[in-house]
Design a protein around this motif. Structure first.
Motif, mmCIF file in Angstrom:
data_model
loop_
_atom_site.group_PDB
_atom_site.id
_atom_site.type_symbol
_atom_site.label_atom_id
_atom_site.label_comp_id
_atom_site.label_asym_id
_atom_site.label_seq_id
_atom_site.Cartn_x
_atom_site.Cartn_y
_atom_site.Cartn_z
ATOM 1 N N ALA A 110 12.405 1.956 0.420
ATOM 2 C CA ALA A 110 12.502 2.977 1.462
ATOM 3 C C ALA A 110 11.121 3.518 1.824
ATOM 4 O O ALA A 110 10.820 3.760 3.004
ATOM 5 C CB ALA A 110 13.413 4.107 0.996
ATOM 6 N N GLU A 111 10.275 3.713 0.829
ATOM 7 C CA GLU A 111 8.909 4.202 1.078
ATOM 8 C C GLU A 111 8.112 3.202 1.909
ATOM 9 O O GLU A 111 7.292 3.592 2.740
ATOM 10 C CB GLU A 111 8.191 4.458 -0.247
ATOM 11 C CG GLU A 111 8.739 5.626 -1.054
ATOM 12 C CD GLU A 111 8.328 6.973 -0.488
ATOM 13 O OE1 GLU A 111 7.399 7.013 0.350
ATOM 14 O OE2 GLU A 111 8.946 7.980 -0.878
ATOM 15 N N ALA A 112 8.365 1.916 1.665
ATOM 16 C CA ALA A 112 7.619 0.865 2.355
ATOM 17 C C ALA A 112 8.244 0.464 3.683
ATOM 18 O O ALA A 112 7.606 -0.239 4.477
ATOM 19 C CB ALA A 112 7.509 -0.363 1.453
ATOM 20 N N GLY A 113 9.505 0.863 3.916
ATOM 21 C CA GLY A 113 10.191 0.489 5.147
ATOM 22 C C GLY A 113 10.599 -0.963 5.179
ATOM 23 O O GLY A 113 10.596 -1.600 6.246
ATOM 24 N N ALA A 115 0.832 -1.201 0.000
ATOM 25 C CA ALA A 115 0.000 0.000 0.000
ATOM 26 C C ALA A 115 0.869 1.254 0.000
ATOM 27 O O ALA A 115 0.576 2.232 -0.707
ATOM 28 C CB ALA A 115 -0.924 0.000 1.217
ATOM 29 N N ASN A 116 1.962 1.240 0.771
ATOM 30 C CA ASN A 116 2.866 2.389 0.804
ATOM 31 C C ASN A 116 3.554 2.593 -0.548
ATOM 32 O O ASN A 116 3.745 3.730 -1.003
ATOM 33 C CB ASN A 116 3.916 2.209 1.890
ATOM 34 C CG ASN A 116 3.352 2.470 3.278
ATOM 35 O OD1 ASN A 116 2.374 3.188 3.440
ATOM 36 N ND2 ASN A 116 3.968 1.879 4.283
ATOM 37 N N MET A 117 3.920 1.499 -1.198
ATOM 38 C CA MET A 117 4.538 1.600 -2.522
ATOM 39 C C MET A 117 3.567 2.203 -3.529
ATOM 40 O O MET A 117 3.922 3.111 -4.299
ATOM 41 C CB MET A 117 4.974 0.214 -3.010
ATOM 42 C CG MET A 117 6.119 -0.393 -2.254
ATOM 43 S SD MET A 117 6.489 -2.051 -2.918
ATOM 44 C CE MET A 117 7.846 -2.523 -1.843
ATOM 45 N N LEU A 118 2.342 1.705 -3.540
ATOM 46 C CA LEU A 118 1.343 2.206 -4.489
ATOM 47 C C LEU A 118 1.032 3.676 -4.236
ATOM 48 O O LEU A 118 0.886 4.464 -5.170
ATOM 49 C CB LEU A 118 0.073 1.365 -4.391
ATOM 50 C CG LEU A 118 0.189 -0.075 -4.893
ATOM 51 C CD1 LEU A 118 -1.023 -0.898 -4.468
ATOM 52 C CD2 LEU A 118 0.348 -0.122 -6.407
ATOM 53 N N THR A 119 0.947 4.045 -2.969
ATOM 54 C CA THR A 119 0.679 5.442 -2.630
ATOM 55 C C THR A 119 1.810 6.345 -3.111
ATOM 56 O O THR A 119 1.569 7.453 -3.616
ATOM 57 C CB THR A 119 0.487 5.599 -1.116
ATOM 58 O OG1 THR A 119 -0.609 4.785 -0.693
ATOM 59 C CG2 THR A 119 0.175 7.049 -0.757
ATOM 60 N N ALA A 120 3.060 5.880 -2.957
ATOM 61 C CA ALA A 120 4.208 6.667 -3.417
ATOM 62 C C ALA A 120 4.149 6.901 -4.915
ATOM 63 O O ALA A 120 4.586 7.945 -5.411
ATOM 64 C CB ALA A 120 5.504 5.956 -3.038
ATOM 65 N N LEU A 121 3.599 5.952 -5.655
ATOM 66 C CA LEU A 121 3.520 6.073 -7.113
ATOM 67 C C LEU A 121 2.337 6.918 -7.574
ATOM 68 O O LEU A 121 2.198 7.180 -8.765
ATOM 69 C CB LEU A 121 3.456 4.677 -7.745
ATOM 70 C CG LEU A 121 4.738 3.848 -7.585
ATOM 71 C CD1 LEU A 121 4.500 2.408 -8.032
ATOM 72 C CD2 LEU A 121 5.887 4.463 -8.372
ATOM 73 N N MET A 122 1.487 7.344 -6.629
ATOM 74 C CA MET A 122 0.361 8.207 -6.994
ATOM 75 C C MET A 122 0.818 9.589 -7.452
ATOM 76 O O MET A 122 0.031 10.361 -7.988
ATOM 77 C CB MET A 122 -0.596 8.346 -5.811
ATOM 78 C CG MET A 122 -1.500 7.138 -5.620
ATOM 79 S SD MET A 122 -2.722 6.991 -6.938
ATOM 80 C CE MET A 122 -3.860 8.289 -6.489
ATOM 81 N N ALA A 123 2.087 9.924 -7.236
ATOM 82 C CA ALA A 123 2.609 11.194 -7.733
ATOM 83 C C ALA A 123 2.763 11.181 -9.243
ATOM 84 O O ALA A 123 3.037 12.207 -9.858
ATOM 85 C CB ALA A 123 3.947 11.513 -7.072
ATOM 86 N N GLY A 124 2.601 10.000 -9.849
ATOM 87 C CA GLY A 124 2.614 9.908 -11.299
ATOM 88 C C GLY A 124 3.947 9.572 -11.907
ATOM 89 O O GLY A 124 4.053 9.398 -13.115
ATOM 90 N N THR A 134 12.484 3.527 -8.546
ATOM 91 C CA THR A 134 13.257 2.286 -8.509
ATOM 92 C C THR A 134 12.801 1.418 -7.346
ATOM 93 O O THR A 134 12.135 1.888 -6.418
ATOM 94 C CB THR A 134 14.754 2.595 -8.338
ATOM 95 O OG1 THR A 134 14.951 3.259 -7.078
ATOM 96 C CG2 THR A 134 15.272 3.468 -9.470
ATOM 97 N N ALA A 135 13.212 0.164 -7.384
ATOM 98 C CA ALA A 135 12.871 -0.766 -6.301
ATOM 99 C C ALA A 135 13.462 -0.290 -4.982
ATOM 100 O O ALA A 135 12.824 -0.417 -3.926
ATOM 101 C CB ALA A 135 13.365 -2.167 -6.643
ATOM 102 N N SER A 136 14.662 0.260 -5.009
ATOM 103 C CA SER A 136 15.289 0.727 -3.765
ATOM 104 C C SER A 136 14.531 1.908 -3.170
ATOM 105 O O SER A 136 14.357 1.994 -1.942
ATOM 106 C CB SER A 136 16.752 1.104 -4.015
ATOM 107 O OG SER A 136 16.849 2.115 -4.998
ATOM 108 N N LYS A 137 14.066 2.825 -4.028
ATOM 109 C CA LYS A 137 13.282 3.952 -3.542
ATOM 110 C C LYS A 137 11.952 3.473 -2.966
ATOM 111 O O LYS A 137 11.511 3.953 -1.904
ATOM 112 C CB LYS A 137 13.051 4.938 -4.679
ATOM 113 C CG LYS A 137 12.163 6.128 -4.316
ATOM 114 C CD LYS A 137 12.753 6.967 -3.223
ATOM 115 C CE LYS A 137 11.884 8.190 -2.937
ATOM 116 N NZ LYS A 137 12.380 8.977 -1.774
#
Length: 243
Positions: free
Chosen positions: A39-42, A20-29, A33-36
């Motif tokens: 980090a967003e997902a912890g 959910a955290n990964m998908l939310t981070a990608l809502m910026a459009g 990367t997987a590493s970023k």
């Protein structure tokens, strides 16, 4: 055995906190990367890779390669709209994160929803287009009128090019913070890009926040939200006053 769409599988994929955290981070459009995303997902990169494979196999994400790097992005507008709708439902049910900060008012005023403008200004734009008869609603979905087509072309929007795309020109998207509709589809995306190219707005790095200049906000409202004192106009004015 029950037949039909498997919402349980979809819910399980999105419902995992890390995913959910990964998908939310990608809502910026953008594409990350997987590493970023880790980090967003912890989580570790290895764990993130496992999550990303599951999301990609369900066609919720797409992968882009650039040199040695791999980037991930939301698959399409449908995924972005689903996430925005789920955020709205969570907000209405009181299922909110406890961590708040100075970015919260900015997110509510103007932000990127996958690839188009959302927040109070996004809703004001949609209401203005309806009230000035540039948009109509047919079966609950926005349709650009002849007056709207003329205004968009005057504004520098190439409608002919947009209409060659497989995506719908106009699409409604439920705004999670304003709990109202804003404009998605290829027109919504192109309008946001046009606002940026004119210098009216800029996206905040590593965030969904969109900052409008004072002039940009004035021009946005004057260009698309000039209305008579009717129900749409009153609603838009209330949205602009409330925070």
């Amino acid at each position: 055995m029950k037949e039909g769409p498997d919402i349980a599988q979809l819910g399980a994929l999105i419902g995992d906190p890390a995913r959910a955290n990964m998908l939310t981070a990608l809502m910026a459009g953008g594409a990350l990367t997987a590493s970023k995303l880790a980090a967003e997902a912890g989580v570790t990169v290895q764990t993130a890779s496992s999550h990303l494979k599951k999301l990609e196999s369900a066609d919720l994400l797409i992968q882009r390669k650039q040199g040695r790097h791999r980037y991930f992005a939301l698959a399409d507008d449908d995924v972005g709209a689903l996430l925005e709708t789920m955020m709205g439902l969570a907000a209405r049910r009181g299922l909110t994160r406890t961590r708040t900060g100075p970015k919260d008012p900015a997110l509510r005023k103007a932000r990127v929803c996958y690839n188009h403008l959302a927040g109070e200004l996004g809703v004001a734009l949609y209401d203005g287009l309806l009230a000035s008869a540039m948009l109509d609603e047919v079966d609950g979905e926005p349709v650009l009128t002849e007056a709207g087509r003329e205004r968009m072309m005057q504004f520098g929007i190439d409608l002919a090019a947009l209409e060659t795309q497989r995506r719908p020109l106009c699409r409604s998207c439920l705004d999670w913070s304003a709990r109202r509709t804003h404009l998605a589809g290829s027109l919504g995306q192109t309008l946001l890009s046009r606002f940026e190219s004119l210098g009216w707005a800029r996206r905040e790095a590593a965030s969904r926040v969109v900052h409008f200049t004072e002039r940009g906000e004035t021009e946005l409202l004057a260009t698309f939200c000039r209305q008579d004192q009717n129900s749409h106009g009153n609603r838009s004015q209330r949205i602009m006053r409330d925070t």
